[in-house]
Scaffold this motif. Structure first.
Motif, PDB file in Angstrom:
ATOM      1  N   ALA A 168       0.829  -1.205   0.000  1.00  0.00           N
ATOM      2  CA  ALA A 168       0.000   0.000   0.000  1.00  0.00           C
ATOM      3  C   ALA A 168       0.862   1.254   0.000  1.00  0.00           C
ATOM      4  O   ALA A 168       0.553   2.239  -0.679  1.00  0.00           O
ATOM      5  N   ILE A 169       1.971   1.226   0.742  1.00  0.00           N
ATOM      6  CA  ILE A 169       2.870   2.382   0.768  1.00  0.00           C
ATOM      7  C   ILE A 169       3.477   2.600  -0.609  1.00  0.00           C
ATOM      8  O   ILE A 169       3.512   3.721  -1.113  1.00  0.00           O
ATOM      9  N   ARG A 170       3.966   1.501  -1.227  1.00  0.00           N
ATOM     10  CA  ARG A 170       4.557   1.635  -2.561  1.00  0.00           C
ATOM     11  C   ARG A 170       3.532   2.178  -3.559  1.00  0.00           C
ATOM     12  O   ARG A 170       3.844   3.035  -4.381  1.00  0.00           O
ATOM     13  N   ARG A 171       2.317   1.672  -3.473  1.00  0.00           N
ATOM     14  CA  ARG A 171       1.277   2.092  -4.404  1.00  0.00           C
ATOM     15  C   ARG A 171       0.891   3.555  -4.208  1.00  0.00           C
ATOM     16  O   ARG A 171       0.515   4.249  -5.154  1.00  0.00           O
ATOM     17  N   ASN A 172       1.010   4.033  -2.987  1.00  0.00           N
ATOM     18  CA  ASN A 172       0.592   5.405  -2.676  1.00  0.00           C
ATOM     19  C   ASN A 172       1.759   6.384  -2.563  1.00  0.00           C
ATOM     20  O   ASN A 172       1.546   7.542  -2.168  1.00  0.00           O
ATOM     21  N   LEU A 173       2.983   5.943  -2.877  1.00  0.00           N
ATOM     22  CA  LEU A 173       4.147   6.817  -2.713  1.00  0.00           C
ATOM     23  C   LEU A 173       4.009   8.164  -3.428  1.00  0.00           C
ATOM     24  O   LEU A 173       4.327   9.202  -2.840  1.00  0.00           O
ATOM     25  N   PRO A 174       3.566   8.216  -4.685  1.00  0.00           N
ATOM     26  CA  PRO A 174       3.451   9.530  -5.345  1.00  0.00           C
ATOM     27  C   PRO A 174       2.566  10.506  -4.576  1.00  0.00           C
ATOM     28  O   PRO A 174       2.873  11.700  -4.497  1.00  0.00           O
ATOM     29  N   ASP A 175       1.466  10.008  -3.989  1.00  0.00           N
ATOM     30  CA  ASP A 175       0.588  10.885  -3.223  1.00  0.00           C
ATOM     31  C   ASP A 175       1.149  11.178  -1.841  1.00  0.00           C
ATOM     32  O   ASP A 175       1.019  12.290  -1.328  1.00  0.00           O
ATOM     33  N   LEU A 176       1.787  10.180  -1.215  1.00  0.00           N
ATOM     34  CA  LEU A 176       2.343  10.385   0.120  1.00  0.00           C
ATOM     35  C   LEU A 176       3.489  11.388   0.099  1.00  0.00           C
ATOM     36  O   LEU A 176       3.638  12.196   1.030  1.00  0.00           O
ATOM     37  N   VAL A 177       4.294  11.349  -0.956  1.00  0.00           N
ATOM     38  CA  VAL A 177       5.432  12.272  -1.053  1.00  0.00           C
ATOM     39  C   VAL A 177       4.967  13.717  -1.078  1.00  0.00           C
ATOM     40  O   VAL A 177       5.644  14.618  -0.562  1.00  0.00           O
ATOM     41  N   SER A 178       3.805  13.970  -1.670  1.00  0.00           N
ATOM     42  CA  SER A 178       3.304  15.336  -1.778  1.00  0.00           C
ATOM     43  C   SER A 178       2.237  15.666  -0.736  1.00  0.00           C
ATOM     44  O   SER A 178       1.562  16.679  -0.845  1.00  0.00           O
ATOM     45  N   LYS A 188       1.197  17.907  -8.255  1.00  0.00           N
ATOM     46  CA  LYS A 188       2.061  17.755  -7.083  1.00  0.00           C
ATOM     47  C   LYS A 188       2.510  16.307  -6.860  1.00  0.00           C
ATOM     48  O   LYS A 188       3.595  16.079  -6.310  1.00  0.00           O
ATOM     49  N   ASN A 189       1.718  15.323  -7.305  1.00  0.00           N
ATOM     50  CA  ASN A 189       2.149  13.940  -7.103  1.00  0.00           C
ATOM     51  C   ASN A 189       3.277  13.533  -8.052  1.00  0.00           C
ATOM     52  O   ASN A 189       3.777  12.412  -7.971  1.00  0.00           O
ATOM     53  N   GLU A 190       3.690  14.436  -8.959  1.00  0.00           N
ATOM     54  CA  GLU A 190       4.810  14.149  -9.844  1.00  0.00           C
ATOM     55  C   GLU A 190       6.158  14.455  -9.187  1.00  0.00           C
ATOM     56  O   GLU A 190       7.210  14.216  -9.780  1.00  0.00           O
ATOM     57  N   VAL A 191       6.138  14.977  -7.963  1.00  0.00           N
ATOM     58  CA  VAL A 191       7.388  15.202  -7.232  1.00  0.00           C
ATOM     59  C   VAL A 191       8.142  13.882  -7.063  1.00  0.00           C
ATOM     60  O   VAL A 191       9.373  13.830  -7.158  1.00  0.00           O
ATOM     61  N   TYR A 192       7.405  12.811  -6.820  1.00  0.00           N
ATOM     62  CA  TYR A 192       8.007  11.476  -6.672  1.00  0.00           C
ATOM     63  C   TYR A 192       8.788  11.092  -7.928  1.00  0.00           C
ATOM     64  O   TYR A 192       9.932  10.623  -7.849  1.00  0.00           O
ATOM     65  N   ALA A 193       8.185  11.296  -9.093  1.00  0.00           N
ATOM     66  CA  ALA A 193       8.857  10.969 -10.350  1.00  0.00           C
ATOM     67  C   ALA A 193      10.075  11.862 -10.570  1.00  0.00           C
ATOM     68  O   ALA A 193      11.096  11.419 -11.108  1.00  0.00           O
ATOM     69  N   ALA A 194       9.978  13.127 -10.157  1.00  0.00           N
ATOM     70  CA  ALA A 194      11.113  14.046 -10.302  1.00  0.00           C
ATOM     71  C   ALA A 194      12.292  13.588  -9.443  1.00  0.00           C
ATOM     72  O   ALA A 194      13.450  13.611  -9.882  1.00  0.00           O
ATOM     73  N   LEU A 195      12.020  13.160  -8.217  1.00  0.00           N
ATOM     74  CA  LEU A 195      13.084  12.664  -7.342  1.00  0.00           C
ATOM     75  C   LEU A 195      13.775  11.455  -7.967  1.00  0.00           C
ATOM     76  O   LEU A 195      15.010  11.363  -7.989  1.00  0.00           O
ATOM     77  N   LYS A 196      12.980  10.526  -8.507  1.00  0.00           N
ATOM     78  CA  LYS A 196      13.562   9.340  -9.124  1.00  0.00           C
ATOM     79  C   LYS A 196      14.326   9.688 -10.400  1.00  0.00           C
ATOM     80  O   LYS A 196      15.317   9.038 -10.735  1.00  0.00           O
ATOM     81  N   SER A 197      13.864  10.728 -11.106  1.00  0.00           N
ATOM     82  CA  SER A 197      14.544  11.117 -12.337  1.00  0.00           C
ATOM     83  C   SER A 197      15.924  11.702 -12.049  1.00  0.00           C
ATOM     84  O   SER A 197      16.891  11.399 -12.742  1.00  0.00           O
ATOM     85  N   PHE A 198      16.020  12.539 -11.020  1.00  0.00           N
ATOM     86  CA  PHE A 198      17.297  13.187 -10.711  1.00  0.00           C
ATOM     87  C   PHE A 198      18.244  12.271  -9.939  1.00  0.00           C
ATOM     88  O   PHE A 198      19.453  12.295 -10.169  1.00  0.00           O
ATOM     89  N   PHE A 199      17.701  11.468  -9.010  1.00  0.00           N
ATOM     90  CA  PHE A 199      18.547  10.709  -8.090  1.00  0.00           C
ATOM     91  C   PHE A 199      18.481   9.214  -8.363  1.00  0.00           C
ATOM     92  O   PHE A 199      18.063   8.431  -7.512  1.00  0.00           O
ATOM     93  N   HIS A 200      18.892   8.804  -9.541  1.00  0.00           N
ATOM     94  CA  HIS A 200      19.058   7.379  -9.761  1.00  0.00           C
ATOM     95  C   HIS A 200      20.421   7.131 -10.366  1.00  0.00           C
ATOM     96  O   HIS A 200      21.048   8.033 -10.917  1.00  0.00           O
ATOM     97  N   ARG A 201      20.868   5.898 -10.248  1.00  0.00           N
ATOM     98  CA  ARG A 201      22.248   5.548 -10.610  1.00  0.00           C
ATOM     99  C   ARG A 201      22.488   5.763 -12.097  1.00  0.00           C
ATOM    100  O   ARG A 201      21.744   5.307 -12.946  1.00  0.00           O
ATOM    101  N   ARG A 202      23.536   6.490 -12.396  1.00  0.00           N
ATOM    102  CA  ARG A 202      23.959   6.704 -13.777  1.00  0.00           C
ATOM    103  C   ARG A 202      25.444   6.457 -13.895  1.00  0.00           C
ATOM    104  O   ARG A 202      26.199   6.697 -12.948  1.00  0.00           O
TER     105      ARG A 202
END
Length: 385
Positions: A36-46, A366-380
């Motif tokens: 449930a936490i994983r499924r709701n992470l985009p909303d929980l982050v914001s 606002k729930n796209e903040v989660y995607a922004a975090l993953k976009s900037f902070f993932h292994r490259r």
């Protein structure tokens, strides 16, 4: 005659799964909560109550009923048992109870819905789920003041320890070996001398030193939505960096037509007005880097959040300063809060930037903040220079 030594542990062929039912139900519940936490992470982050909390917030997450599938018999019916003719296949509907049919109809319904309960989770649990997916990209070795990340590794087996750390496999092997020496076969009579326990050590892994420069537009064009989204991103960014890395440094810069270095409290709470000259923030970041954070000793990460409105004549200078920052930095991250998908002056210039380490993300909800975090902070992988 020697007294028989009564074993303190007994191996039984009894089916102990029934005895573990409570533990299994608890583990299943915890897994449902994690899902449930994983499924709701985009909303929980914001979630506003989290962002404005003191870090001790308890959050309620809706999860579906934990009832297991089972047969339910209707004892009001006269026929309960039947036998098919063998012509059915998987997925065929073998019968419908008209009295239990649900669906859209007039008036209030009398059929049960799907049970949903709310599980309470802590901010720490949400952070664990979120931060396991994030890391600083493009890290490279530096000369000194290295960051340290900690991990636990099980590296030894001993005869003394606590029951929570018992190594079942090695305990059974010790019992088999001891019984074999006595001419016995199989497992039996497990005694304290057979017990083996796992031990661990805390591993400190050095990683390269880093500084993150958080730049935020606080001009009059940044409305309440834009400021909230920008602050939400930086809220999770700072918590991630401090959770994952021991000594990371964060510099906070606020700007309108002029830029200034501010405290963390001022960064997240102050309100400004006036016009927008984004190059002022980039110039201030360069000044701070050159005076305090030599690239030979630090991995450098500038991040800038704005609504995209900038003095048009300033765009060319912004692009030039981004190039200068990337000569010193590992990457540059630009986040634009653009609720209505309008054409912004900054993005009209930035979309033509070809630097490989220039990254941007446009947030419309606002729930796209989660995607922004993953976009900037993932292994490259470190790009070739």
């Amino acid at each position: 005659m020697r007294d028989a030594v009564r074993p303190t542990f007994i191996v039984s062929r009894e089916d102990w799964s029934l005895h573990r039912k409570g533990y299994q139900d608890q583990a299943r519940h915890q897994e449902k909560v994690r899902e449930a936490i994983r499924r709701n992470l985009p909303d929980l982050v914001s979630e506003e109550s989290i962002i404005l909390s003191d870090g001790k917030q308890i959050i309620k997450v809706p999860i579906r009923s934990l009832d297991e599938y089972r047969f339910i018999y209707n004892y009001n019916k006269s026929r309960h048992v039947g036998q098919g003719d063998g012509s059915s296949s998987v997925g065929d509907i073998v019968g419908v109870d008209p009295s239990g049919a649900g669906g859209k109809g007039e008036g209030a319904g009398d059929q049960p819905g799907e049970d949903v309960i709310e599980a309470e989770v802590t901010l720490e649990e949400i952070e664990t789920m979120l931060f396991e997916e994030l890391e600083l990209p493009f890290l490279s070795p530096k000369d000194k003041n290295r960051l340290e990340t900690k991990d636990i590794r099980f590296n030894d087996v001993r005869k003394k320890g606590i029951m929570a750390n018992i190594d079942k496999k090695r305990t059974i092997l010790e019992n088999l070996r001891r019984n074999a020496l006595r001419g016995k076969r199989g497992i039996g009579g497990i005694s304290p001398e057979d017990l083996r326990y796992k031990t661990w050590e805390e591993i400190v892994q050095p990683t390269s030193n880093a500084v993150v420069l958080a730049m935020m537009d606080t001009s009059g064009s940044m409305g309440s939505f834009e400021k909230y989204v920008a602050r939400t991103f930086f809220f999770w960014m700072t918590r991630f960096l401090r959770h994952r890395y021991e000594n990371v440094e964060i510099v906070f810069i606020a700007h309108h037509t002029e830029a200034k270095e501010v405290t963390e409290e001022e960064f997240f709470n102050r309100g400004e007005s006036g016009g927008t000259i984004c190059s002022s923030a980039y110039a201030k970041a360069l000044e701070i880097i050159d005076s305090r954070y030599p690239p030979s000793q630090y991995n450098i990460y500038p991040f800038h959040f704005s609504d995209g409105d900038n003095l048009t004549s300033d765009n060319e200078r912004c692009v030039k300063l981004i190039g200068e920052l990337l000569e010193r930095a590992n990457m540059f991250g630009y986040g634009e809060v653009n609720q209505y998908n309008r054409s912004s002056t900054l993005m009209s210039a930035y979309k033509h930037i070809t630097y490989p380490r220039f990254l941007y993300y446009v947030i419309r909800e606002k729930n796209e903040v989660y995607a922004a975090l993953k976009s900037f902070f993932h292994r490259r992988e470190q790009p070739a220079v």
